[in-house]
Write a protein that holds these residues in place. Sequence first.
Motif, PDB file in Angstrom:
ATOM      1  N   LYS A 108      -2.399   6.958   7.507  1.00  0.00           N
ATOM      2  CA  LYS A 108      -2.283   5.877   8.487  1.00  0.00           C
ATOM      3  C   LYS A 108      -0.820   5.594   8.824  1.00  0.00           C
ATOM      4  O   LYS A 108      -0.479   5.296   9.972  1.00  0.00           O
ATOM      5  N   HIS A 109       0.048   5.720   7.815  1.00  0.00           N
ATOM      6  CA  HIS A 109       1.477   5.471   8.014  1.00  0.00           C
ATOM      7  C   HIS A 109       2.235   6.720   8.452  1.00  0.00           C
ATOM      8  O   HIS A 109       3.465   6.699   8.519  1.00  0.00           O
TER       9      HIS A 109
ATOM     10  N   ASN B  68      -3.921   5.563   3.376  1.00  0.00           N
ATOM     11  CA  ASN B  68      -2.783   4.766   3.834  1.00  0.00           C
ATOM     12  C   ASN B  68      -1.598   5.656   4.183  1.00  0.00           C
ATOM     13  O   ASN B  68      -0.866   5.383   5.139  1.00  0.00           O
TER      14      ASN B  68
ATOM     15  N   ASP C 275       0.796  -1.222   0.000  1.00  0.00           N
ATOM     16  CA  ASP C 275       0.000   0.000   0.000  1.00  0.00           C
ATOM     17  C   ASP C 275       0.828   1.272   0.000  1.00  0.00           C
ATOM     18  O   ASP C 275       0.284   2.366   0.053  1.00  0.00           O
TER      19      ASP C 275
ATOM     20  N   TRP D 173      -6.297   5.711  11.529  1.00  0.00           N
ATOM     21  CA  TRP D 173      -7.522   5.045  11.062  1.00  0.00           C
ATOM     22  C   TRP D 173      -8.343   4.754  12.316  1.00  0.00           C
ATOM     23  O   TRP D 173      -8.311   3.673  12.880  1.00  0.00           O
TER      24      TRP D 173
END
Length: 668
Positions: free
Chosen positions: A363-364, A360, A211, A606
Amino acid sequence: MRSVIAWITISIASLGSMSGCGKSEEPHSKKVFVLGCDGMDPKLVKRLMDAGRMSNFARLASEGGFWPLTTSIPPQSPVAWSNFITGADPGVHGIFDFIHRDPTRQAEPYFSTNRIVEGEHKEPWKIGSYQLPSGSATNELLRRGTPFWNYLDERGIPVHMYHLPANYPPSKSDHGHACCLSGMGVPDAMGSQGIYQHFTSAPRPELKASDGMRLRIRRDSKTGISTARLQGPANEFQPKNSPMTVEIQIHADKTNDVAKLVYVNQGVAANETVEAVINVGQWSAWHEVHFLKTPVGPAMRTMVRFYLQAVRPEVELFVTPLNFVPAASDIVFSEPPDFAQKIANAIGPFYTVGFAEQFNARKHEILSDAEYQVQADQVFNDSIRMLDHAIDEYRGGLLFFYFSSTDLQAHIYWWEGDEKHPVRALDAAKKYNAVIEDLYCRVDVVLGKARERLGKDTTVLVMSDHGFANFRRCVGLNTWLKQAGYLFAGKDLLRDGDWSQTRAYGLGLNGLYLNLKGREKYGIVEPTQRDALLKEISAKLLALRDPQSGAPVIRRVYRGDECYHGPEAKNAPDLIVGYERGYRASWNTCLGQFDEEVVFDNNQAWSADHCIAHDIVPGILLTNRRISTTEPALIDIAPTVLGLFDVAKPGTMTGRPLFDTGAALAAP
C-alpha cells in the motif's frame, strides 16, 4: 507494549497450564472439518466452478450444496469471525468494528479485539543506569460471549483450531480438549499489528508510523560497508523506554547482485554472530534477532525474514515485522501455550503475527505487486504445510483451519469489470485479478487433498466470512459531518474537536456515534433528541450522491439498537454506515480524522474491500450434506457444529443448526 513484569508473569503462568494436544488425545468417532477461507467470494467461486476450474468445490457442492452465507453487520473480519465463534451478533460478543472508541476519553480509538490493560504504576526502582519497572499490564481479549468450542471441550470432544481469528489472547480450555493457534489479532514484538522496516541508503527522510518504518542506511565510504539499525521493542528498563536496536552490517558484493548481512544476537552468557547471504530479489529464510534488555536478564527472541531489493546504486533492504519465535515466545498465542511450539517443532518456523501478508508495504509502495505476491505466497505455503501437519495429528472431533490469503491478497489484486483501477492500467488490473482466480484454484486443490486424507466419513464445511468488491472511491464521513454542521473541529477531531458543538462523529470503518450526554465524556445530545437526530442523519446519508457520477454513495444505514441484541449492544455505534459497491470509508475516517473532500478517488494499491453494506458481500458455504434452509447465515455455523456432535445450541446463540441431526444433548 506491556511491561516486563507482565511478560514474565504470563510466561510463568503458562508453564502450569501446558498440556498435550495432538495424537495423545483419544480418538473420537465423529469427524467434522471446517475450512475457513477469509473473504472468499460466492460469485467468483461459482464462475470458477462453472468453468471447471474448481472441481473439488464443485464435487462438494454436488454432495450437499453451495449457498451464499449471510455475513455480519458490518462485514468486517473481526466482527464476522466473532459471529462465527459465538453463534450470535455483536450484541453478545461486543466486536463492532476493527476500531472501537472509549467514550470516557471522548472518542479515543483502540484495536477492537484485544488491548493492553495497564495496572497500577509506582515510582520505578533505579539501579545505576537501569530502572526496574514497577507497573504491570495484561493483554485482554475483548471478545465477549462463550465460544462454541467450550461446549465441546467440556464433553471431552477434541477441538483443533489453526490460525483462528479474533481469539487473541486465546481463550482457555478448562477441560484440556480444545487446542487453538490464534491468528488475526496476534501482535508483533512491537505490540503492533505488524510494523515492517524498510532500509535505504537513498537520501530520503526517515518515517515511522504504526504500520511501517522507512529508515536510513549509513554507508562507510572507506570500507563500503552499509549499516542498518533494526528497531526493536521499547526497553522498559531504560528511563525513557527507548527502543532496543540491533546493528546489521550489509556487505554488498562489488560486482554481483548479492550481499552478506552480519549482526550479533546478544545474550547473557555469550553473543552469537549471525550471517545471511542473500541475492537481490531473494527472501531469506527465518533468522532470529535477539534484543537484550539488561546484562543480567534473558534476551527477547524474535524472528524476521529479510528481502534484499537492491545493492546498487543504492542499498535497499526490507525486513518483515518482528515475529515471535514459536518455540520460545514472550507471549502466549496458543492454547495450550505449548501448542504453537509443537507445531513449529513439526513444520519449522512460521509467521506468528496475525496479519502476516505485508499489504501495508504494498500500500505504501515499498513492495511492488510482484514482490508482494511472492511474500503473500510464502504465507499461503506456510498454511498448506501447517494444514498437512494438522491432518497428520487429527484423530476425530472438530478440525478448523483458516486461510488468510484469500482476503489479504484480494485487497491488493481483486478487480472486477472494466472500471478504471486506482493504480494499474486495465490490462495490469486484469492480470493481477487472475492471481486471485489462481489462488482460489489452489485452495480447491488443497480441499481435494484434505478430503482424500480425512476420509468419506468426515462432515465437511467450507465457509468464508464475507465476499469482495472493488474499492474505487473513498468517503470522508467526518468531512461530510463537518460540512453538514454535525461536527466541529480543526484538522483532527481527537486533538482539536469542539465537543461543545459536535453532535456526531465517525470512527472505525463503518461506525457513526452521537455525542450523547451521559455516555460520552463531553456529550451534548440529550437522550430525548437521539431518535430524531439519528433519523435526520440517516436520511441525509442515504441522499448523498457522488459529485463525479451522481450515483448513490451509501446503500443502507443501520441502527445499532435495531441490529444488535444482548448485553454488549449498549456499546455499539449508533449508526452503521453500509456503503454502496465501489465505495468505502476513507482511511482518515477510521481514526476520526478529515479529508479535503467528501467523495474522492482511491489512489492506493489497496483496491478492493468489503466494509460496505452487508447484503452486497455475502460469504460462502459449501457442505457435503444438505442443509435445512436456502438462506444460511454466519451465526448458524456454531450451532450447526454443536449439532453435529449432538449438542443443542445454548440460549445465547441466535443462529440455528443447519443440519437435521436428530436428538441432541442439552447445552448448559
